[in-house]
Design a protein around this motif. Structure first.
Motif: not given
Length: 518
Positions: A193-194, A268, A35, A270, A40-42
């Protein structure tokens, strides 16, 4: 009828929640390493191959250090389900907390198994929206139809609050290329990730809901001796000849090892997790408070340049046909893949869909139906490195019959939806569902390219021809094979590869006023 009026004890089990402090687990460290290279978050990885989807779950269970959360609509009493349970029990023996939340409709009366499993101090099992009558459960459809008819269709799998899998697959042989008669073409997505904590939050919402009832309040009491008996039975299946193919797959698949090393080729991006609130089961059907469908309204109502839709059970209704026609009138290309009658495992649903075929085609939709039998694969044309990461978006081989079960949509080569929701009245209005919208040009484009390349080999395209005669125009529905040149007409006005009996069922069901229940 009197038995149907009985009810399970209204005792709410102790609430529990996902562990938040899992940053020191092996999964967390590997994911954090990867990450750190991306804004990006995920990160996401598509699981199209049935064996890979099963092996990935088992490998994640083996790497679990703190928790495993399992939520499924169907949990079959077959080989892959037993292997899966064996791995869960091994994780519990290592000290991992295991929570299983299953809809009460689809576990094939395995109350005794679940009751034995919860004798383990690290295992909890709850059934969602349980039947009151455990001896004759379907009597409840007569006494409490409005609620019993509505089911938890969600599918999620979360390990250490760090990695989660959602998509179309339940737990059973047909979902993991293990059934010699029929295997589902399906699609899951592994996310880190998120994304994973968001899925865990949705799981907790269902786990702690009033409709989730602990197995100890439903099934007869079990014992430690029964748990040991179950343990031996599961171990025997695990070491059987039938299990060896899956165990060999564990040795050859490096997805989780690469994830732990921070080397898995993830997309990766959003994303937005969308899901129904469990209260949907108790709400009146015209109350859409907490529904998932409104959250998808922008995707389903906005104009697009391209839409690729895969839905095994597809009943668009007049409003859906109008929306698709509106897209096409603004210049969009719309391609839809659903099951043919021969591939559909629910003929009554096909009957509901068949009423809209001509309207869809006349609106300009490119409509395709999955063949029950699959042609041998030709040499692939696409050789991009992105395609190499996900060689199979669909997995249609390994049995005598294929059936579509994936639920995905790709819009404008930049947005991808993967989840449990079919485009039919049942998913939209009655059952609860979960899915993820991923905003990734690269991921959506790669999935679209592979989908369109593979489509002619796996499906027939439908068309309508009009011929004039003395009383007006005669409309003929055609099934076309576009995998060969020139295109061949496979059938006219008759569902190809379907038996006379199945065709009769579909014809008969087409006259029943049950579309709102399909």
């Amino acid at each position: 009828m009197l038995f149907g009026c009985a009810s399970y004890p209204k005792v709410q089990a102790e609430p529990s929640y996902a562990f938040s402090k899992t940053q020191n687990t092996s999964l967390a460290k590997g994911i954090a390493l990867e990450a750190s290279k991306h804004p990006a978050s995920s990160g996401f990885y598509l699981l199209g191959d049935g064996l890979d989807a099963f092996a990935t779950r088992l490998l994640l269970i083996e790497k679990a250090e703190m928790s495993i959360d399992v939520q499924y609509y169907l949990f079959h009493n077959d080989t892959t389900a037993k292997i899966f349970t064996h791995y869960l029990l091994r994780a519990a023996d290592r000290g991992v907390r295991v929570r299983m939340l299953l809809d009460d409709f689809g576990h094939e009366s395995q109350d005794a198994l679940f009751s034995a499993l919860v004798q383990h101090p690290n295992v909890s099992v709850r059934l969602f929206n349980p039947f009151s009558n455990r001896t004759l459960p379907y009597v409840d459809f007569l006494t409490n139809f409005k609620q019993i008819n509505r089911r938890m269709h969600n599918k999620s799998f979360i390990v250490d609050n760090q990695a989660a899998i959602i998509g179309g697959r339940n737990i059973g042989d047909t979902y993991f290329s293990a059934n010699i008669y029929t295997n589902f073409s399906d699609l899951d997505v592994l996310g880190v990730g998120e994304f994973a904590p968001r899925v865990a939050t949705a799981f907790d919402l269902y786990w702690n809901h009033s409709l989730s009832v602990a197995i100890k309040y439903i099934a007869p009491a079990s014992s430690a001796a029964k748990l040991e008996q179950v343990r031996k039975q599961l171990a025997k299946i695990y070491t059987s000849e039938q299990s060896k193919a899956y165990l060999r797959r564990l040795e050859s698949l490096d997805i989780i090892d690469n994830l732990l090393r921070g080397q898995l080729a993830l997309y990766w991006a959003n994303s937005e997790l969308v899901y129904d609130h469990p209260d949907k089961i108790m709400n009146v059907s015209d109350d859409n408070t907490g529904y998932m469908a409104p959250a998808l309204s922008n995707l389903l109502n906005d104009a697009h340049s391209e839409a690729l839709i895969v839905s095994p059970y597809f009943i668009p209704g007049d409003a859906g046909v109008a929306s698709l026609k509106r897209w096409i009138n603004t210049g969009a290309n719309v391609t839809i893949l659903t099951n043919s009658l021969s591939a559909n495992d629910v003929p009554v649903v096909h009957a509901g869909y068949a009423n809209y075929r001509e309207s869809l085609i006349e609106a300009g939709v490119k409509l395709w139906e999955l063949r029950a039998t699959v042609k041998p694969k030709s040499k692939p044309k696409i050789k991009s490195k992105d395609k190499a990461k996900h060689k199979k978006i669909t997995d249609l081989a390994g049995s005598s019959k294929a059936s579509l079960h994936a639920k995905t949509m790709i819009f404008d080569r930049n947005t991808l939806f993967v989840g449990s929701m079919n485009l039919d009245p049942r998913s939209i209005n009655l059952n609860t569902e979960i899915g993820v919208v991923i905003y990734s040009d690269k991921m959506a484009s790669t999935a679209a390219d592979i989908f369109l390349e593979e489509l002619p080999r796996h499906a027939w395209r439908l068309d309508v021809t009009k011929t004039e005669n003395w009383w007006g125009f005669n409309h003929d529905l055609l099934w076309l094979d576009e995998s060969i040149t020139p295109t061949k007409v496979v059938s006219k006005n008759s569902e190809p590869e379907a038996s006379t009996w199945v065709r009769f069922q579909a014809w008969l069901f087409g006259y029943l006023p049950v579309e709102h229940l399909l």
